[in-house]
Design a protein around this motif. Structure first.
Motif, mmCIF file in Angstrom:
data_model
loop_
_atom_site.group_PDB
_atom_site.id
_atom_site.type_symbol
_atom_site.label_atom_id
_atom_site.label_comp_id
_atom_site.label_asym_id
_atom_site.label_seq_id
_atom_site.Cartn_x
_atom_site.Cartn_y
_atom_site.Cartn_z
ATOM 1 N N PHE A 1 0.856 -1.187 0.000
ATOM 2 C CA PHE A 1 0.000 0.000 0.000
ATOM 3 C C PHE A 1 0.892 1.237 0.000
ATOM 4 C CE2 PHE A 1 -2.304 -3.432 2.011
ATOM 5 C CZ PHE A 1 -3.511 -3.411 1.342
ATOM 6 N N GLU A 2 0.245 2.401 0.029
ATOM 7 C CA GLU A 2 1.047 3.622 -0.064
ATOM 8 C C GLU A 2 2.094 3.710 1.066
ATOM 9 O OE1 GLU A 2 -1.323 7.071 -0.675
ATOM 10 O OE2 GLU A 2 0.428 8.394 -0.469
ATOM 11 N N ASP A 3 1.653 3.497 2.297
ATOM 12 C CA ASP A 3 2.579 3.634 3.430
ATOM 13 C C ASP A 3 2.776 2.343 4.198
ATOM 14 O OD1 ASP A 3 2.838 6.407 3.094
ATOM 15 O OD2 ASP A 3 0.861 6.667 4.038
ATOM 16 N N SER A 4 2.059 1.308 3.816
ATOM 17 C CA SER A 4 2.139 0.072 4.600
ATOM 18 C C SER A 4 2.208 -1.143 3.689
ATOM 19 C CB SER A 4 0.931 -0.029 5.533
ATOM 20 O OG SER A 4 -0.263 -0.024 4.776
ATOM 21 N N VAL A 5 2.552 -2.257 4.285
ATOM 22 C CA VAL A 5 2.665 -3.520 3.543
ATOM 23 C C VAL A 5 1.997 -4.609 4.373
ATOM 24 C CG1 VAL A 5 4.299 -5.260 2.703
ATOM 25 C CG2 VAL A 5 4.807 -2.847 2.370
ATOM 26 N N LEU A 6 1.186 -5.416 3.700
ATOM 27 C CA LEU A 6 0.535 -6.534 4.382
ATOM 28 C C LEU A 6 1.169 -7.827 3.892
ATOM 29 C CD1 LEU A 6 -1.757 -7.717 6.156
ATOM 30 C CD2 LEU A 6 -3.235 -7.609 4.125
ATOM 31 N N LYS A 7 1.712 -8.598 4.827
ATOM 32 C CA LYS A 7 2.326 -9.886 4.468
ATOM 33 C C LYS A 7 1.488 -10.991 5.110
ATOM 34 C CE LYS A 7 6.713 -12.360 4.363
ATOM 35 N NZ LYS A 7 8.169 -12.287 4.521
ATOM 36 N N ILE A 8 1.003 -11.880 4.276
ATOM 37 C CA ILE A 8 0.155 -12.963 4.780
ATOM 38 C C ILE A 8 0.903 -14.274 4.616
ATOM 39 C CG2 ILE A 8 -2.094 -14.088 4.584
ATOM 40 C CD1 ILE A 8 -3.164 -11.555 3.249
ATOM 41 N N GLU A 9 1.144 -14.933 5.742
ATOM 42 C CA GLU A 9 1.908 -16.176 5.707
ATOM 43 C C GLU A 9 1.137 -17.281 6.389
ATOM 44 O OE1 GLU A 9 6.424 -16.081 6.201
ATOM 45 O OE2 GLU A 9 5.737 -14.437 7.446
ATOM 46 N N LYS A 10 1.382 -18.496 5.955
ATOM 47 C CA LYS A 10 0.779 -19.650 6.619
ATOM 48 C C LYS A 10 1.262 -19.689 8.064
ATOM 49 C CE LYS A 10 -0.983 -23.319 3.878
ATOM 50 N NZ LYS A 10 -2.060 -22.561 3.376
ATOM 51 N N ILE A 11 0.383 -20.093 8.952
ATOM 52 C CA ILE A 11 0.749 -20.214 10.363
ATOM 53 C C ILE A 11 1.916 -21.195 10.512
ATOM 54 C CG2 ILE A 11 -0.063 -21.249 12.548
ATOM 55 C CD1 ILE A 11 -1.334 -18.565 12.163
ATOM 56 N N SER A 12 2.933 -20.757 11.265
ATOM 57 C CA SER A 12 4.048 -21.669 11.567
ATOM 58 C C SER A 12 4.585 -21.294 12.944
ATOM 59 C CB SER A 12 5.150 -21.528 10.520
ATOM 60 O OG SER A 12 5.884 -20.354 10.775
ATOM 61 N N SER B 1 -7.058 -19.344 11.865
ATOM 62 C CA SER B 1 -6.593 -20.728 12.000
ATOM 63 C C SER B 1 -5.573 -21.101 10.930
ATOM 64 C CB SER B 1 -7.785 -21.671 11.928
ATOM 65 O OG SER B 1 -8.481 -21.420 10.723
ATOM 66 N N GLU B 2 -5.527 -20.353 9.832
ATOM 67 C CA GLU B 2 -4.623 -20.718 8.742
ATOM 68 C C GLU B 2 -3.458 -19.767 8.524
ATOM 69 O OE1 GLU B 2 -5.750 -22.443 4.624
ATOM 70 O OE2 GLU B 2 -7.582 -21.600 5.497
ATOM 71 N N TYR B 3 -3.708 -18.465 8.745
ATOM 72 C CA TYR B 3 -2.722 -17.465 8.338
ATOM 73 C C TYR B 3 -2.368 -16.469 9.437
ATOM 74 C CZ TYR B 3 -3.832 -19.047 3.624
ATOM 75 O OH TYR B 3 -4.015 -19.811 2.510
ATOM 76 N N GLN B 4 -1.170 -15.896 9.273
ATOM 77 C CA GLN B 4 -0.790 -14.722 10.049
ATOM 78 C C GLN B 4 -0.841 -13.524 9.100
ATOM 79 O OE1 GLN B 4 3.288 -13.583 10.456
ATOM 80 N NE2 GLN B 4 3.084 -13.241 12.641
ATOM 81 N N TYR B 5 -1.424 -12.419 9.572
ATOM 82 C CA TYR B 5 -1.555 -11.211 8.766
ATOM 83 C C TYR B 5 -0.709 -10.144 9.455
ATOM 84 C CZ TYR B 5 -5.716 -13.791 7.349
ATOM 85 O OH TYR B 5 -6.566 -14.770 6.910
ATOM 86 N N LEU B 6 0.390 -9.783 8.820
ATOM 87 C CA LEU B 6 1.288 -8.805 9.425
ATOM 88 C C LEU B 6 1.241 -7.510 8.622
ATOM 89 C CD1 LEU B 6 3.613 -7.900 11.271
ATOM 90 C CD2 LEU B 6 5.181 -9.170 9.802
ATOM 91 N N LEU B 7 0.687 -6.472 9.254
ATOM 92 C CA LEU B 7 0.656 -5.158 8.610
ATOM 93 C C LEU B 7 1.801 -4.348 9.196
ATOM 94 C CD1 LEU B 7 -1.010 -3.364 6.614
ATOM 95 C CD2 LEU B 7 -2.166 -2.431 8.628
ATOM 96 N N MET B 8 2.668 -3.889 8.320
ATOM 97 C CA MET B 8 3.855 -3.156 8.790
ATOM 98 C C MET B 8 4.058 -1.907 7.957
ATOM 99 S SD MET B 8 6.656 -5.782 7.180
ATOM 100 C CE MET B 8 5.859 -6.956 6.091
ATOM 101 N N SER B 9 4.946 -1.041 8.417
ATOM 102 C CA SER B 9 5.201 0.169 7.639
ATOM 103 C C SER B 9 5.979 -0.182 6.369
ATOM 104 C CB SER B 9 5.977 1.188 8.473
ATOM 105 O OG SER B 9 7.215 0.642 8.863
ATOM 106 N N ARG B 10 5.811 0.635 5.357
ATOM 107 C CA ARG B 10 6.504 0.406 4.092
ATOM 108 C C ARG B 10 7.900 1.018 4.151
ATOM 109 N NH1 ARG B 10 4.212 1.989 -1.891
ATOM 110 N NH2 ARG B 10 6.094 1.459 -3.046
ATOM 111 N N MET B 11 8.881 0.250 3.766
ATOM 112 C CA MET B 11 10.258 0.741 3.767
ATOM 113 C C MET B 11 10.419 1.702 2.590
ATOM 114 S SD MET B 11 12.942 0.431 5.506
ATOM 115 C CE MET B 11 12.725 -0.991 6.529
ATOM 116 N N PRO B 12 10.948 2.897 2.825
ATOM 117 C CA PRO B 12 11.113 3.809 1.690
ATOM 118 C C PRO B 12 12.184 3.314 0.722
ATOM 119 C CG PRO B 12 11.853 4.831 3.751
ATOM 120 C CD PRO B 12 11.355 3.463 4.100
#
Ligand SMILES: Nc1ncnc2c1ncn2[C@@H]1O[C@H](COP(=O)(O)OP(=O)(O)O)[C@@H](O)[C@H]1O
Ligand SMILES: [Mg+2]
Length: 265
Positions: free
Chosen positions: A35-46, A75-86
């Motif tokens: 996204f403009e200022d953020s990034v969403l990374k969706i990974e399988k639960i581990s 139950s399936e995924y982790q959703y990590l919303l973080m700031s976007r690296m410039p």
């Protein structure tokens, strides 16, 4: 974003109304939406999910890393919303065309990692831990042989991941702990203009051997310069420049060891 994807409420609120770009750079199988200022990374639960977030939070203020905005799991995924690296990935053609700047900056990033005081570091990625995880991956058949160096397995190389694992267990080098990124490859290192911007993809970060990142940086420079991923060839880049910039003599045995270890991940 796929219309079938149902995001947790908190994440949905935080990105509402924004249209992402999908990023297909990574090889981990995670889905990444920029996204403009953020990034969403969706990974399988581990087992790794919580440790990664804990490590990112510990690194905040110590190194330029994305800030954790929100992290949710179902139950399936982790959703990590973080700031976007410039800036851009260091494998961007702008940097690949400027080998002096690129290698100097990567060396600076490695030295930044070494400067972090390890006391209180929540994650240990020493060789025992790495080998235990490698053993699990070998046992479960999780090693992606088609993504390894052509010389690692087969003629003149190891018969199979089991044989490589035994070799790694029998040939452990000495341990020199520093803060290690763990996946120190060009797409995980961002540059903005002519300066280092920050580290992303911290799922393997922790206290680890000094040569782990040097080896992966060397390999990544070589691969990106040789067009290994189907991209352009950059004849002006000699991965050996890294050692001049770091002002250290390459320890070829340790470099080989850590590149081979990474083949099992
Ligand atoms: N915080 C971030 N800021 C900017 N770009 C990002 C960020 N996180 C991921 N990306 C982009 O998405 C790509 C893949 O994300 P990454 O976390 O490296 O996934 P993988 O584990 O699959 O390698 C990165 O190489 C980068 O281009
Ligand atoms: Mg990555």
């Amino acid at each position: 974003m796929s219309s079938r994807l149902i995001l947790p409420e908190n994440i949905r609120k935080l990105i509402s109304g924004q249209l992402p770009e999908v990023d297909n750079t990574g090889l981990s199988g995670a889905s990444v939406y920029v996204f403009e200022d953020s990034v969403l990374k969706i990974e399988k639960i581990s087992e790794n999910n919580d440790a990664t977030v804990e490590m990112m939070m510990w690194l905040e203020g110590k190194l330029p890393v994305p800030r954790v905005i929100c992290c949710e799991k179902d139950s399936e995924y982790q959703y990590l919303l973080m700031s976007r690296m410039p800036g851009k990935m260091s494998c961007d053609s702008y940097y690949m065309e400027r080998p002096g700047l690129l290698v100097r900056t990567l060396a600076e990033a490695i030295r930044m990692l070494w400067s972090v005081d390890l006391s209180g570091c929540p994650r240990d990625r020493n060789l025992e831990t790495e080998l235990k995880e490698a053993e699990y991956r070998v046992e479960k058949g999780l090693v992606a042989i088609d993504r390894t160096e052509p010389s690692t397995f087969g003629d003149g190389g190891f018969k199979d991941p089991e044989e490589l694992l035994i070799w790694l267990e029998n040939n452990k080098p000495g341990y020199d702990p520093v803060l290690s990124h763990g996946d120190f490859c060009l797409p995980n290192l961002f540059m903005d203009g002519d300066r280092f911007s920050g580290f992303i993809d911290l799922g393997s970060a922790g206290a680890g051997d000094k040569w782990r990142d040097i080896a992966l940086c060397y390999r990544s420079l070589k691969h990106n310069a040789e067009g290994f991923y189907g991209g352009r060839v950059y004849p002006g880049i000699d991965a050996g420049m890294l050692f001049d910039e770091l002002r250290i003599k390459p320890d070829q045995e340790k470099i080989r060891y850590y590149i081979l270890l990474d083949e099992l991940f």
